[in-house]
Design an enzyme around this catalytic site. Structure first.
Site, PDB file in Angstrom:
ATOM      1  N   LYS A  13       2.105  -3.332   5.040  1.00  0.00           N
ATOM      2  CA  LYS A  13       2.279  -4.355   6.094  1.00  0.00           C
ATOM      3  C   LYS A  13       0.949  -5.044   6.405  1.00  0.00           C
ATOM      4  CE  LYS A  13       3.842  -1.213   9.004  1.00  0.00           C
ATOM      5  NZ  LYS A  13       3.828   0.013   8.177  1.00  0.00           N
ATOM      6  N   ARG A  87       9.107  -0.800  16.695  1.00  0.00           N
ATOM      7  CA  ARG A  87       9.112   0.438  15.930  1.00  0.00           C
ATOM      8  C   ARG A  87      10.217   1.380  16.396  1.00  0.00           C
ATOM      9  NH1 ARG A  87       3.792   0.677  14.139  1.00  0.00           N
ATOM     10  NH2 ARG A  87       3.287   2.527  12.946  1.00  0.00           N
ATOM     11  N   ARG A 126      -6.464   5.508   1.619  1.00  0.00           N
ATOM     12  CA  ARG A 126      -6.785   4.228   2.265  1.00  0.00           C
ATOM     13  C   ARG A 126      -8.167   4.254   2.920  1.00  0.00           C
ATOM     14  NH1 ARG A 126      -2.788   1.744   6.492  1.00  0.00           N
ATOM     15  NH2 ARG A 126      -2.848   3.878   7.264  1.00  0.00           N
ATOM     16  N   ARG A 159      -9.190   6.035   8.431  1.00  0.00           N
ATOM     17  CA  ARG A 159      -8.532   6.148   9.737  1.00  0.00           C
ATOM     18  C   ARG A 159      -8.280   7.604  10.105  1.00  0.00           C
ATOM     19  NH1 ARG A 159      -3.645   1.788   9.895  1.00  0.00           N
ATOM     20  NH2 ARG A 159      -2.573   3.587  10.775  1.00  0.00           N
ATOM     21  N   ARG A 170       3.786  11.059  10.856  1.00  0.00           N
ATOM     22  CA  ARG A 170       4.108   9.623  10.919  1.00  0.00           C
ATOM     23  C   ARG A 170       5.335   9.299  10.059  1.00  0.00           C
ATOM     24  NH1 ARG A 170      -1.295   7.471   8.915  1.00  0.00           N
ATOM     25  NH2 ARG A 170      -0.332   5.405   8.944  1.00  0.00           N
TER      26      ARG A 170
HETATM   27  P1  AP5 Z   1      -1.525  -0.918   4.403  1.00  0.00           P
HETATM   28  O1  AP5 Z   1      -1.320  -2.356   4.113  1.00  0.00           O
HETATM   29  O2  AP5 Z   1      -2.700  -0.527   5.210  1.00  0.00           O
HETATM   30  O3  AP5 Z   1      -0.166  -0.258   4.946  1.00  0.00           O
HETATM   31  P2  AP5 Z   1       0.597  -0.428   6.334  1.00  0.00           P
HETATM   32  O4  AP5 Z   1       2.024  -0.662   6.015  1.00  0.00           O
HETATM   33  O5  AP5 Z   1      -0.109  -1.418   7.182  1.00  0.00           O
HETATM   34  O6  AP5 Z   1       0.472   1.045   6.864  1.00  0.00           O
HETATM   35  P3  AP5 Z   1      -0.010   1.594   8.285  1.00  0.00           P
HETATM   36  O7  AP5 Z   1      -0.437   3.010   8.055  1.00  0.00           O
HETATM   37  O8  AP5 Z   1      -1.003   0.680   8.928  1.00  0.00           O
HETATM   38  O9  AP5 Z   1       1.298   1.570   9.059  1.00  0.00           O
HETATM   39  P4  AP5 Z   1       1.602   2.321  10.316  1.00  0.00           P
HETATM   40  O10 AP5 Z   1       2.815   1.588  10.723  1.00  0.00           O
HETATM   41  O11 AP5 Z   1       1.715   3.792  10.166  1.00  0.00           O
HETATM   42  O12 AP5 Z   1       0.279   2.143  11.221  1.00  0.00           O
HETATM   43  P5  AP5 Z   1      -0.096   1.202  12.438  1.00  0.00           P
HETATM   44  O13 AP5 Z   1      -1.507   0.850  12.341  1.00  0.00           O
HETATM   45  O14 AP5 Z   1       0.905   0.128  12.582  1.00  0.00           O
HETATM   46  O15 AP5 Z   1      -1.598  -0.170   2.979  1.00  0.00           O
HETATM   47  C1  AP5 Z   1      -1.738   1.236   2.895  1.00  0.00           C
HETATM   48  C2  AP5 Z   1      -2.570   1.598   1.669  1.00  0.00           C
HETATM   49  O16 AP5 Z   1      -1.888   1.211   0.494  1.00  0.00           O
HETATM   50  C3  AP5 Z   1      -3.936   0.905   1.610  1.00  0.00           C
HETATM   51  O17 AP5 Z   1      -4.852   1.779   1.035  1.00  0.00           O
HETATM   52  C4  AP5 Z   1      -3.676  -0.299   0.706  1.00  0.00           C
HETATM   53  O18 AP5 Z   1      -4.850  -0.704   0.046  1.00  0.00           O
HETATM   54  C5  AP5 Z   1      -2.649   0.281  -0.261  1.00  0.00           C
HETATM   55  N1  AP5 Z   1      -1.713  -0.716  -0.769  1.00  0.00           N
HETATM   56  C6  AP5 Z   1      -1.109  -1.713  -0.083  1.00  0.00           C
HETATM   57  N2  AP5 Z   1      -0.307  -2.423  -0.887  1.00  0.00           N
HETATM   58  C7  AP5 Z   1      -0.380  -1.846  -2.104  1.00  0.00           C
HETATM   59  C8  AP5 Z   1       0.217  -2.119  -3.376  1.00  0.00           C
HETATM   60  N3  AP5 Z   1       1.081  -3.150  -3.546  1.00  0.00           N
HETATM   61  N4  AP5 Z   1      -0.094  -1.313  -4.412  1.00  0.00           N
HETATM   62  C9  AP5 Z   1      -0.960  -0.279  -4.255  1.00  0.00           C
HETATM   63  N5  AP5 Z   1      -1.557   0.020  -3.092  1.00  0.00           N
HETATM   64  C10 AP5 Z   1      -1.279  -0.748  -2.034  1.00  0.00           C
HETATM   65  O19 AP5 Z   1       0.121   2.203  13.688  1.00  0.00           O
HETATM   66  C11 AP5 Z   1      -0.745   3.315  13.852  1.00  0.00           C
HETATM   67  C12 AP5 Z   1      -0.317   4.121  15.068  1.00  0.00           C
HETATM   68  O20 AP5 Z   1      -0.398   3.301  16.248  1.00  0.00           O
HETATM   69  C13 AP5 Z   1       1.127   4.636  15.054  1.00  0.00           C
HETATM   70  O21 AP5 Z   1       1.266   5.851  14.345  1.00  0.00           O
HETATM   71  C14 AP5 Z   1       1.398   4.804  16.565  1.00  0.00           C
HETATM   72  O22 AP5 Z   1       0.768   5.955  17.054  1.00  0.00           O
HETATM   73  C15 AP5 Z   1       0.679   3.591  17.161  1.00  0.00           C
HETATM   74  N6  AP5 Z   1       1.569   2.432  17.222  1.00  0.00           N
HETATM   75  C16 AP5 Z   1       1.408   1.243  16.581  1.00  0.00           C
HETATM   76  N7  AP5 Z   1       2.416   0.410  16.848  1.00  0.00           N
HETATM   77  C17 AP5 Z   1       3.240   1.070  17.701  1.00  0.00           C
HETATM   78  C18 AP5 Z   1       4.467   0.740  18.318  1.00  0.00           C
HETATM   79  N8  AP5 Z   1       5.045  -0.454  18.105  1.00  0.00           N
HETATM   80  N9  AP5 Z   1       5.052   1.671  19.097  1.00  0.00           N
HETATM   81  C19 AP5 Z   1       4.489   2.864  19.338  1.00  0.00           C
HETATM   82  N10 AP5 Z   1       3.309   3.255  18.762  1.00  0.00           N
HETATM   83  C20 AP5 Z   1       2.702   2.361  17.952  1.00  0.00           C
HETATM   84 MG    MG Z   2      -1.127  -1.349   8.999  1.00  0.00          MG
END
Ligand code: AP5
Ligand code: MG
Length: 212
Positions: A13, A87, A126, A159, A170
């Protein structure tokens, strides 16, 4: 078209949002990024959210919905991507109200589908830029110079929730609480399912077709 990008942790994402911002001039609203900035600033919100984030749990709905309401109200007509919000089905209902009040709408809810077997490797390898948030991967998408962001020269770090225990929590939370959003947006006629596998450019090409 305004879009919502959702999918499991590690689906890509953030990576795809960054391409949409750079190439198609989207504004990016990521609740994860907003919360990490609050932690860095040691604000009351950051202090409250840190425990939940590090444990791989969700931050309460009321907190994140307030953040999104503020972000949407500051858009000034710019098209936007929502990443990581909603989410839960409760948050999706809140979002509908936030969008209606701001007189904007989401054209598509794009689900990035990635097989579970890839996700743990993507997350554990990552690395993220502390300054601009660009994501890398130690094996598949390394920085040119170790520890230095290609895009802005910032410091690249791991992270705190990309550790084994938090990753499995997660993925569990995603399956239980976020996955039901597929039915929510299918009923609303907005769901588009795309494969998040393949190269970053291949996935970006699929998203571009949906938004153009
Ligand atoms: P990346 O693009 O970073 O993946 P992502 O989908 O953004 O994954 P996240 O871990 O950021 O999602 P998340 O939803 O768990 O975390 P968030 O920050 O939103 O890619 C991942 C890896 O893969 C990277 O190394 C990248 O280089 C690689 N990659 C990407 N595309 C690729 C490809 N095509 N091929 C190969 N490799 C690839 O949330 C974090 C925390 O915040 C949550 O756990 C929660 O505690 C809190 N939080 C956030 N939003 C909310 C909400 N709405 N409600 C409640 N709590 C929340
Ligand atoms: Mg992300």
């Amino acid at each position: 078209m305004n879009i919502l990008l959702f999918g499991p942790p590690g689906a890509g994402k953030g990576t795809q949002s960054s391409r949409l911002v750079d190439e198609l001039e989207y504004a990016h609203i990521s609740t994860g990024d907003i919360l990490r900035a609050a932690i860095k600033a040691q604000s009351p919100l950051g202090l409250e959210a840190k425990k939940q984030i590090d444990a791989g749990a969700l931050v309460p709905d009321r907190v994140v919905s307030g953040l999104v309401r503020d972000a949407v109200s500051g858009l000034n007509g710019k098209k936007f991507i929502l990443d990581g919000y909603p989410r839960t089905v409760g948050q999706a209902g809140e979002l509908d109200k936030i969008l209606e009040a701001a007189n904007v709408s989401i054209g598509k809810a794009v689900f990035l589908d990635v097989d579970n077997s890839f996700l743990v490797n993507r997350l554990s390898g990552r690395r993220v830029c502390r300054s601009c948030g660009q994501s890398y991967h130690v094996e598949s998408i390394p920085t040119k110079e170790e520890g230095v962001c290609d895009k802005c020269g910032g410091e690249v770090y791991q992270r705190s929730d990309d550790m084994a225990e938090a990753i499995s929590k997660r993925l569990e939370v995603y399956a239980e609480q976020t996955s039901p959003l597929k039915s929510y947006y299918e009923s609303a006629g907005k769901l588009v399912k795309l494969s998040g596998q393949g190269t970053v450019s291949e996935v970006f090409g699929r998203i571009k077709e949906v938004v153009s």
